[in-house]
Design an enzyme around this catalytic site. Structure first.
Site, mmCIF file in Angstrom:
data_model
loop_
_atom_site.group_PDB
_atom_site.id
_atom_site.type_symbol
_atom_site.label_atom_id
_atom_site.label_comp_id
_atom_site.label_asym_id
_atom_site.label_seq_id
_atom_site.Cartn_x
_atom_site.Cartn_y
_atom_site.Cartn_z
ATOM 1 N N LYS A 22 84.857 -76.207 25.526
ATOM 2 C CA LYS A 22 84.892 -75.835 24.126
ATOM 3 C C LYS A 22 85.195 -74.342 24.023
ATOM 4 C CE LYS A 22 82.836 -74.607 20.008
ATOM 5 N NZ LYS A 22 83.423 -73.267 20.101
ATOM 6 N N GLU A 48 75.796 -67.144 31.183
ATOM 7 C CA GLU A 48 76.255 -65.778 31.406
ATOM 8 C C GLU A 48 76.223 -65.118 30.043
ATOM 9 O OE1 GLU A 48 79.860 -63.701 31.693
ATOM 10 O OE2 GLU A 48 77.976 -62.625 31.420
ATOM 11 N N GLU A 58 73.102 -54.826 22.118
ATOM 12 C CA GLU A 58 74.488 -54.959 22.546
ATOM 13 C C GLU A 58 75.386 -54.851 21.321
ATOM 14 O OE1 GLU A 58 75.719 -58.787 24.041
ATOM 15 O OE2 GLU A 58 76.918 -57.825 25.597
ATOM 16 N N CYS A 103 80.878 -58.314 28.165
ATOM 17 C CA CYS A 103 79.433 -58.454 28.365
ATOM 18 C C CYS A 103 78.911 -57.406 29.346
ATOM 19 C CB CYS A 103 79.108 -59.846 28.861
ATOM 20 S SG CYS A 103 80.217 -60.403 30.147
#
Lengths: 319, 494, 285
Positions: free
Chosen positions: B196, B269, B400, B303
Site C-alpha cells: 500500500k 521503521e 520530528e 526519517c
C-alpha cells in the site's frame, strides 16, 4: 559580450607570517575528508549549464585562460603563432575575447612581450627552476628577477616539494618569501604540484603555506608529471582560499592547470569557483585555467551554442 | 571572524544565472486513471471511489487512482494468499531470476521512474535520478541473489521458510525506494505481498506494478492497493501473516495496538530526531556538506535526517558562518530542474505541520535564519531554515519536523554530546564528525541509534542494515539482517 | 542443403581482452566425439602464458577495486550473453559428446547467475567483527588473493569450466585459464562472451593448448598467487604442488561430486582463493 578587459593590476601580495610560524601554519591547517571532498566535487559537476549561461561560461573560460606552451622545442616561430592565437582565438569570429595570458619559458619572454604589446594579453613566464624547482637557490632567484626585468607580467614558480614533503616547512617558506621578493611587484603564482603531495590534507597545508608567504595565486600543477588538476583538488584549494580570505581579508587567486582539455571540464571548474567563493572570483583577476588544447574545444562548443550543430576540428586554427 | 561571502552589488560582475535545465517529462506516459493491481491485472476498485493525485510543485492533477476499501484489500490479500503456495514451491534459483528481472527492468525504465517520482513527490530530479531509482534497482539486485542462498544467511537456525503473505505500508518520502526495500527481501524469501503506497505518492508504485507485469511474475505474487489511511488500516486488519510499516511513530504505535494478540509478525521503521555531532577537529568544510545534506536532502523529509546539529562550542562561530554561506547556494525550486537542490514540500498538510513547528521555535525563543530565495507561486514550498539558541526543551528540538529545518545546539565534551544525542525517545540515526578514529568508534559504541554515520551522512546501500532503536521502531531493512523479518525457521513462526 | 559457403571460425587465444594467435604460430586439430574435424585451435606456448599472467596482474587492481555490486552486475550480464548464445554452446557440447547439451548449457548459465549473486554478500557470511577482550574495534574481511591459474577439467567442458571460473573471479581475482585440451571450443565461445559482457580485459585470460605442456609453467610462475588444479592430470599433480611451494601458491581442487548437483556450487569455492585481513582500532574518546 564584452571583450577581455585589461586585467586590472592588483598590488602584489606580501607575506603575512614568518618562517618560524611555518610549521605551525601546517600543523594548524584543518583536515580534509577525501571521500566528502570528492563527493561534493562530483555533485557540483552535475550542474547543468545551458544556453546563455553556458555561452557566458565558455566566454569566461577563454578570458581566464593562460594559453600555455612549455616544451623544449619552443622556438620564436612557435611563440609568434601562439600569441596570435591568444589575441584572436577564433579566426572567423573577432568578437570572441582574447585569453588572459600566454605562459611560456623564460627564454621566450622577449618574443612574447613584443608580440603582445598593447593587446591586453599578459605575458606569464615560469621561473625558479620549473618544473622541479630543485636547482641552486641563487640561480632560481636570479631567473625570477630576470623574467621580471624582461617584461613578464606574471611569474609562475613551484613550491619546493622536496623541502615540504621532507617536513622542512620553515625552509620551504623562506624560499617562497625570497621568490616573492625577487619578483618585486610582479604578480606571482605558486605551483603546488598537487599530484606529488599525496593527500588533500597536504594540498590544503601547501595552499595555506603559499598564501601566507605572499602568493598572488596558487596553482595546481606544472603539467609535467601527468597528475593534473582534478575537480576535488581544485575544490580543496578553493576552500583554502576561502578560509584565507575569512582570516586575513586577502583574496588569493586560483589557477587550475594540467589535464583540462574539454570545455565541459572548464565549465565544471567554473561551477566550483562560483559555488565556493562566489561571483567575485569569476574573472581572470582571480581565476585562471592553464591550457593549450582546451581553447579549440571551447571554441567548438561556442560554435555549437551559436549554430545548434556540433562543429569539427577543421574549422579552428591550430597554432 | 569570518563573514558571509559578499554577493554581487553595483559594479560587481552580473550574477551567473544557470539557465533553467528542465528534465523533459516526455519520457513519462501517464494514464488518466489507474486501477488497483490485483492478481496480475489492473482492476476497478469495488469501492467505486477514485481520487486525484497531484504534483506538489504545481498543484496540477497528474492522474486519478483508485481508493481501495476493506473489500478491495481483502481481494488483494486473497490473491496473494492464492499465489503463495506455487511461489514458495518454485525452485529458489527460479525465484531469484524473477527478482533479477525486476532489477534489470528498473534500470531500463530508470529515467521514466525518476521523472515520475519527482513529478508526484516533489523531490529534485537529481535525487530521484541519482539516488532513489538506482538504489531501488540495487535492492532488487542484492536480494535476488539471496533467494537461493538462504541456508547461508542464518546457519544453524533451521530451515528458512517464508512467513507467508506480507502487508506492506510505505511512506511518501521515497515512494519507489521504500517499495523496493519492502518487496525485494519479501520476494527473495518466498513471500507474496500486498503493497500500500502512501496516499500522496501512488504513481511510481503503479509503474513498478507494470514492471512486475513485464517481468511476468506469477499473478498475485505482488499486489498494489492505493488509498489513504483507511486503506492502510484495512490492510493491517486483513488476514496477512506479517505487517511491515514505514511511517510516523504515532501510526506505528496504532498498528501495534491493532495487531496485539493477533500473532502477526511486525517490522516498523518510524520517526527520528537524529543528532549530527560536529567536533572541533572535524574536517569542517566536509562537515558542512554533511550537515546540509543531513537536513536539506529531500527537503528534510527523511526519517533519519540530521535535524539536530550538536556543535562543539569552540567551532560554533566558524561552522555557523559556513552554514549560512552554504545556504545561499542552495537552489530551491522546480523539482524537474536538474539544478534544483531542494524541491517541493510533499503536501499542504505537511507544509502546515512544518510551519506550525517553526512558529513554535520562534515563539519559544530560538533564533531563526532563512536565506533569501524566491519561491514559486503555486505549489508547496519552505525555505531552508536554521535555528540557533535551541535548547533541548524546545519543541523544535524534541519533535520530528520532517522538513528543511535544522535546530542547532552546542556541547563541550564527548560525554555531553552523547547525553544530549541520546536524550530523546527516538533512536534511528546519528552523525559524528571528527578526525579522530578512536573517538568515532567510542561515540558509535555509545550512541543509541540504529545507524551511525561517521564523517558522512545519509548513506544507504542494499547491503547495509537500516532501522531504529526505541521509538524509531524495530527490525532491519537491508543486508543479511533484512531477510529476517520475512523468514520463519523450522515451522517456528516467531 | 544450401549452396552457400559458410564462413569458418578461427579459434584463438584470449589475452588482455584481445584474441591473438599463439606467438608460437602453432595450432592443433580439435575433433568431435565421433572423430569429425571441428576446427584448428591455437596452441598456446609458455610465452603466451607469460603474457596472460602479465595481463591478469595488470587487470587486478581495477577488478578487485570495483565495488562488489558492480562485479555482481557484470557477472549477471555474462549470464545474459550466454543465454543469447545458447544454440552455439549446445552445438559445441553435442560435438563434444554430451548426453544432454541443453541441460548442460542451462546448468552453466544458472550456475553463473548463482555466483553473480555472491560478491555483495560474501563479506557478510565469511567476514566477522571480533569481540576482543579490550577497548578495540576488530574486524575481519575476506580479500581476493590475486592472479589465479585455473586448469579446467578435461570433460564437462562448459559446466566444469564455469564451475571453476565463476567462483574465482567473483571476489576480484583475475585468472589465467588452461582450457580443456580435448574440447576447447566451449571455452573459446565463453571467452567471446566475456569479451562482450563488460568484463574488463585481463580479468579472464583463456589459453587453449596442450595441458601437459602448459601446467608446469603455470605451476612454477612466481607471479601467480593461486592455482586451481581440478583439471590437472593425476600424473602431474605432485609436481604441480611441489612447484607451487616456491611462492606459496594457494592450491585448490574443486569438489569431486557431480557438477550438476546443487552442492557442486558453494561460497567456499570462492573463499578458496581469498585471504583474510583483520584490523584493530582503539575505541576511546
Amino acid at each position: 559580450m564584452t571583450q577581455a578587459a585589461e586585467i586590472a593590476p592588483r598590488p602584489a601580495a606580501q607575506p603575512v607570517a614568518t618562517a618560524a610560524e611555518a610549521a605551525r601554519i601546517v600543523a594548524r591547517t584543518a583536515a580534509v575528508d577525501a571521500v566528502g571532498l570528492e563527493g561534493r566535487a562530483a555533485a557540483l559537476a552535475t550542474r547543468s549549464i545551458k544556453r546563455d549561461a553556458k555561452a557566458w561560461g565558455l566566454q569566461l573560460a577563454i578570458r581566464c585562460m593562460d594559453l600555455t606552451t612549455l616544451e623544449g622545442w619552443d622556438t620564436t616561430g612557435k611563440i609568434v603563432t601562439l600569441c596570435a592565437k591568444a589575441i584572436r582565438p577564433d579566426a572567423l569570429r573577432p568578437e570572441v575575447p582574447s585569453v588572459a595570458a600566454v605562459c611560456l619559458y623564460p627564454q621566450l619572454v622577449p618574443v612574447a612581450v613584443e608580440q603582445l604589446r598593447g593587446s591586453g594579453v599578459a605575458v606569464a613566464s615560469v621561473a625558479g627552476g620549473f618544473p622541479s624547482g630543485l636547482g641552486p637557490l641563487d640561480a632560481r632567484l636570479q631567473e625570477i628577477r630576470g623574467v621580471a626585468e624582461a617584461g613578464a607580467d606574471e611569474i609562475d614558480i613551484v613550491l619546493n616539494r622536496s623541502l615540504f614533503l621532507g617536513g622542512r616547512y620553515a625552509e620551504a617558506f623562506e624560499e617562497l618569501v625570497a621568490a616573492r621578493e625577487a619578483a618585486g611587484p610582479t604578480h606571482l603564482k605558486v605551483i603546488l604540484e598537487t599530484g606529488e603531495l599525496g593527500s588533500y590534507d597536504r594540498v590544503r597545508q601547501a595552499s595555506m603555506l603559499a598564501m601566507a608567504a605572499g602568493a598572488d595565486f596558487i596553482k595546481t600543477s606544472t603539467g609535467k608529471i601527468g597528475m593534473s588538476a582534478t575537480l576535488p583538488v581544485a575544490l580543496c584549494m578553493l576552500e583554502a582560499v576561502r578560509d584565507f580570505r575569512a582570516q586575513t581579508g586577502r583574496l588569493v587567486g586560483v589557477k587550475v592547470a594540467g589535464g583540462v582539455r574539454r570545455a565541459k571540464q572548464a565549465l565544471q571548474h567554473l561551477v566550483l569557483v562560483h559555488e565556493t567563493v562566489g561571483m567575485e572570483y569569476m574573472s581572470p583577476e582571480l581565476f585562471r585555467i592553464g591550457a593549450s588544447s582546451l581553447l579549440n574545444d571551447v571554441l567548438m562548443q561556442l560554435e555549437k551554442e551559436r549554430t545548434g550543430n556540433y562543429s569539427g576540428p577543421d574549422y579552428f586554427t591550430i597554432d | 571572524m569570518s563573514e558571509a561571502i559578499e554577493r554581487p552589488s553595483g559594479g560587481a560582475p552580473p550574477a551567473w544565472e544557470y539557465a533553467s535545465a528542465p528534465e523533459s517529462t516526455d519520457v513519462v506516459r501517464l494514464e488518466d486513471r489507474y486501477g488497483l493491481f490485483i492478481g496480475g491485472e489492473f482492476v476497478e476498485p469495488k469501492s467505486g471511489r477514485w481520487y486525484p493525485t497531484i504534483s506538489p510543485s504545481t498543484e496540477e492533477t497528474l492522474a486519478e487512482v483508485a481508493e481501495a476499501d476493506a473489500a478491495d484489500v481483502a481481494r488483494a490479500v486473497d490473491a496473494a494468499r492464492d499465489a503463495a503456495p506455487a511461489w514458495q514451491r518454485l525452485a529458489p534459483a527460479e525465484r531469484a531470476k524473477y527478482v533479477f528481472r525486476i532489477a534489470r527492468q528498473l534500470q531500463e525504465r530508470a529515467r521514466e521512474l525518476a521523472v515520475l517520482e519527482s513529478m508526484n513527490g516533489g523531490k529534485p530530479i537529481k535525487e530521484s535520478r541519482d539516488l532513489d531509482v538506482p538504489l531501488a534497482a540495487a535492492h532488487f539486485f542484492y536480494y535476488a541473489g539471496w533467494a537461493d542462498k538462504l541456508e547461508y544467511a542464518f546457519p544453524g537456525r533451521g530451515t528458512p521458510e517464508p512467513v507467508g503473505v506480507a502487508g506492506q505500508i510505505i511512506p511518501w518520502n521515497f515512494p519507489l525506494l521504500m517499495a523496493a526495500w519492502k518487496l525485494a527481501p519479501a520476494l527473495a524469501a518466498g513471500n507474496t505481498a500486498v503493497l500500500k503506497p502512501a496516499e500522496t505518492t501512488p504513481l511510481t508504485a503503479l509503474l513498478l506494478a507494470q514492471v512486475i507485469q513485464e517481468a511476468e511474475l506469477p499473478p498475485g505474487v505482488v499486489n498494489v492497493v492505493t488509498g489513504a489511511g483507511e486503506t492502510g488500516a484495512a490492510l493491517v486488519d486483513a488476514s496477512v501473516d506479517k505487517i511491515a510499516f514505514t511511517g510516523s511513530t504515532e501510526v506505528g504505535k496504532a498498528i501495534r495496538r491493532a495487531t496485539a494478540g493477533s500473532g502477526k509478525r511486525l517490522s516498523l521503521e518510524l520517526g527520528g530526531k537524529a543528532a549530527n555531532i560536529v567536533f572541533e577537529d572535524a574536517p569542517l568544510d566536509q562537515a558542512v556538506e554533511g550537515v546540509i545534506n543531513g537536513i536539506f536532502f529531500n527537503q528534510g523529509h527523511v526519517c533519519c535526517a540530521g535535524s539536530r546539529l550538536l556543535v562543539q562550542e569552540p567551532v560554533f562561530d566558524v561552522l555557523l558562518a559556513k552554514l549560512k554561506d552554504r545556504l545561499q547556494t542552495l537552489r530551491v525550486g522546480d523539482p524537474l530542474d536538474k539544478n534544483t537542490d531542494v524541491g517541493a514540500i510533499n503536501s499542504k498538510a505537511q507544509l502546515d505541520k512544518i510551519e506550525e513547528l517553526v512558529e513554535s521555535g520562534v515563539d519559544e525563543g530560538a533564533e531563526i535564519y532563512q536565506p533569501e530565495c524566491e519561491l514559486p507561486e503555486r505549489g508547496f514550498w519552505f525555505r531552508p531554515t536554521l535555528f540557533t539558541g535551541v535548547v533541548q526543551s524546545h519543541r523544535i528540538a524534541r519533535e520530528e519536523i520532517f522538513g528543511p529545518v535544522l535546530s542547532i545546539l552546542t556541547f563541550r565534551t564527548p560525554d555531553e554530546a552523547i547525553e544530549k544525542a541520546n536524550n530523546t525517545p527516538y533512536g534511528l540515526s546519528a552523525g559524528v564528525w571528527t578526525e579522530k578514529g578512536s573517538r568515532i568508534l567510542h561515540m558509535a559504541q555509545r550512541l543509541r541509534a540504529g545507524v551511525v554515520w561517521a564523517n558522512t551522512f545519509n548513506r544507504f546501500d542494499p547491503t547495509s542494515p537500516f532501522g531504529g532503536y526505541k521509538e524509531s521502531g524495530f527490525g532491519r531493512e537491508g543486508g543479511l539482517h533484512g531477510l529476517e523479518p520475512y523468514l520463519s525457521f523450522d515451522g517456528n513462526h516467531r | 542443403m544450401s549452396d552457400r559457403l559458410e564462413v569458418r571460425r578461427t579459434a584463438k587465444l584470449f589475452i588482455g581482452g584481445s584474441f591473438p594467435r599463439s606467438e608460437s604460430g602453432r595450432s592443433y586439430e580439435v575433433t568431435a566425439h565421433d572423430g569429425r574435424s571441428l576446427a584448428q585451435v591455437s596452441q598456446a606456448s609458455r610465452k603466451d602464458l607469460r603474457e596472460a599472467v602479465v595481463a591478469a596482474r595488470g587487470a587486478f587492481p581495477g577488478w578487485s577495486g570495483a565495488t562488489a555490486s558492480l562485479r555482481g552486475q557484470i557477472l549477471y550480464r555474462v549470464a545474459e550473453m550466454m543465454e543469447g548464445r545458447r544454440a552455439q554452446f549446445e552445438a559445441e557440447l553435442a560435438d563434444a559428446g554430451a548426453d544432454d547439451p541443453a541441460r548442460g548449457v542451462s546448468a552453466s548459465i544458472d550456475r553463473w547467475v548463482w555466483y553473480a549473486g555472491w560478491p555483495d554478500k560474501l563479506a557478510q557470511v565469511v567476514g566477522a567483527t571480533n569481540p576482543v577482550a579490550g577497548p578495540y574495534f576488530n574486524f575481519t574481511l575476506p580479500e581476493p588473493t590475486g592472479v589465479v591459474g585455473i586448469v579446467a577439467p578435461g570433460d564437462q567442458s562448459l559446466l566444469g569450466l564455469v564451475s571453476r571460473l565463476a567462483p574465482a573471479i567473483v571476489s576480484g581475482n583475475t585468472t589465467v585459464v588452461i582450457a580443456s585440451e580435448r574440447s576447447p571450443l566451449p571455452a573459446v565461445s565463453l571467452a567471446e562472451v566475456l569479451a562482450t559482457s563488460d568484463v574488463p580485459g585481463g580479468v579472464v585470460n583463456m589459453l587453449t593448448g596442450r595441458t601437459g605442456e602448459l601446467v608446469p609453467w603455470l605451476a612454477g610462475h612466481m607471479d601467480v598467487n593461486g592455482i586451481d588444479v581440478t583439471g590437472v592430470p593425476d600424473e602431474l599433480l605432485t609436481d604441480t604442488e611441489r612447484a607451487a611451494a616456491d611462492n606459496m601458491k594457494r592450491v585448490h581442487r574443486g569438489p569431486e561430486a557431480d557438477p550438476f548437483a546443487a552442492n557442486a556450487q558453494s561460497p567456499y569455492e570462492i573463499t578458496a582463493f581469498m585471504e583474510l585481513k583483520t584490523v584493530w582500532h582503539p575505541m576511546g574518546a
